[in-house]
Design an enzyme around this catalytic site. Structure first.
Site, mmCIF file in Angstrom:
data_model
loop_
_atom_site.group_PDB
_atom_site.id
_atom_site.type_symbol
_atom_site.label_atom_id
_atom_site.label_comp_id
_atom_site.label_asym_id
_atom_site.label_seq_id
_atom_site.Cartn_x
_atom_site.Cartn_y
_atom_site.Cartn_z
ATOM 1 N N GLY A 104 0.814 -1.190 0.000
ATOM 2 C CA GLY A 104 0.000 0.000 0.000
ATOM 3 C C GLY A 104 0.857 1.252 0.000
ATOM 4 N N GLY A 105 0.227 2.381 -0.286
ATOM 5 C CA GLY A 105 0.901 3.658 -0.167
ATOM 6 C C GLY A 105 1.539 4.159 -1.442
ATOM 7 N N TYR A 118 11.763 5.946 -0.374
ATOM 8 C CA TYR A 118 13.160 5.654 -0.714
ATOM 9 C C TYR A 118 13.736 4.683 0.297
ATOM 10 C CZ TYR A 118 18.226 6.221 -1.018
ATOM 11 O OH TYR A 118 19.568 5.967 -1.132
ATOM 12 N N LEU A 177 5.897 3.142 6.536
ATOM 13 C CA LEU A 177 5.417 1.769 6.498
ATOM 14 C C LEU A 177 4.476 1.562 5.317
ATOM 15 C CD1 LEU A 177 2.217 1.315 7.719
ATOM 16 C CD2 LEU A 177 3.364 2.331 9.680
ATOM 17 N N GLY A 178 4.394 0.328 4.909
ATOM 18 C CA GLY A 178 3.473 -0.085 3.861
ATOM 19 C C GLY A 178 3.292 -1.581 3.948
ATOM 20 N N GLY A 210 6.447 -3.996 5.310
ATOM 21 C CA GLY A 210 6.624 -3.612 6.712
ATOM 22 C C GLY A 210 7.034 -2.170 6.876
ATOM 23 N N CYS A 244 6.077 9.396 0.444
ATOM 24 C CA CYS A 244 4.755 8.841 0.771
ATOM 25 C C CYS A 244 3.622 9.723 0.226
ATOM 26 C CB CYS A 244 4.616 8.619 2.271
ATOM 27 S SG CYS A 244 5.885 7.524 2.941
#
Length: 219
Positions: free
Chosen positions: A68-69, A73, A135-136, A147, A165
């Site tokens: 997700g997201g 970097y 996080l994703g 993670g 993000c």
């Protein structure tokens, strides 16, 4: 029992393929795992990622991910922890696992004397207005992969080549700039302990290996 694997430095695409293979192969009895890794320089674009948030990647590759997201970097000096968790067995929702990850990072920072917080409108961990942890996640068959990424002591310049993000003008920071450790290895065990505690486990339930590991990485 949760298995923690220190994978050292690994290209992103190898870790990505290994996470998918692990998730596809696991069954109801498979132990949950946390993988610790540093990546070579790479921008990763999430499923919802918009091209306009990649401003000027230059010579750093941009890799499409299934987390997700938006874009972020990864590079040397950043601690990445992939959480391969059977969330149904753990009694967690996807949002609950996001909270575990955020609070685990916040707990670690607190232990270092750094006050941090999460934001309801933008997942991750912030010190003041600056982002220090992202996080994703992806959940498939009731199990998570991907993670968190915690900035420890790295070259932060590549973050200026993106909207981190998807946040326009978002500044980033790192532990070394805030008086914390400048060594990724020094942060690994404390972070794992904070995450495991938030998962409702004890340190005695961690099985840790520093092996370079594993046939799945080369699958």
């Amino acid at each position: 029992m949760i298995v923690v694997r220190d994978l050292g430095r690994l290209p992103y695409d190898r870790a990505f393929a290994a996470m998918r293979a692990f998730t596809d192969a696991r069954d109801r009895d498979t132990n949950d795992e946390i993988w610790l890794v540093e990546h070579e320089a790479v921008f990763t674009q999430g499923q919802a990622g918009r091209a306009e948030h990649v401003l000027a990647p230059g010579d750093i590759p941009v890799v499409q991910s299934d987390r997700g997201g938006q874009v972020t970097y990864h590079g040397p000096g950043q601690l990445v922890a992939y959480l391969l968790i059977d969330i149904r067995r753990a009694g967690l929702s996807p949002r609950g696992l996001v909270s575990v990850i955020e609070q685990g990072m916040i707990d670690l920072l607190a232990s270092l004397g750094i006050v941090a917080h999460a934001r309801a409108d933008a997942p991750g961990v912030y010190v003041g207005t600056e982002k220090i942890g992202s996080l994703g996640l992806r959940v498939r068959r009731g199990c998570s992969y991907h993670g968190l990424a915690l900035n420890v002591a790295m070259d932060l310049e590549p973050f200026s080549r993106i909207n981190p993000c998807g946040l326009v003008g978002q500044h980033v920071t790192q532990l070394a700039s805030l008086g914390g450790p400048a060594d990724v290895v020094a942060v690994q065990w404390p972070l794992v302990e904070c995450l495991v505690a938030r998962l409702g486990l004890q340190s005695a339930e961690i099985s840790w290996t520093r092996d370079e590991w594993c046939s799945r990485v080369d699958a």
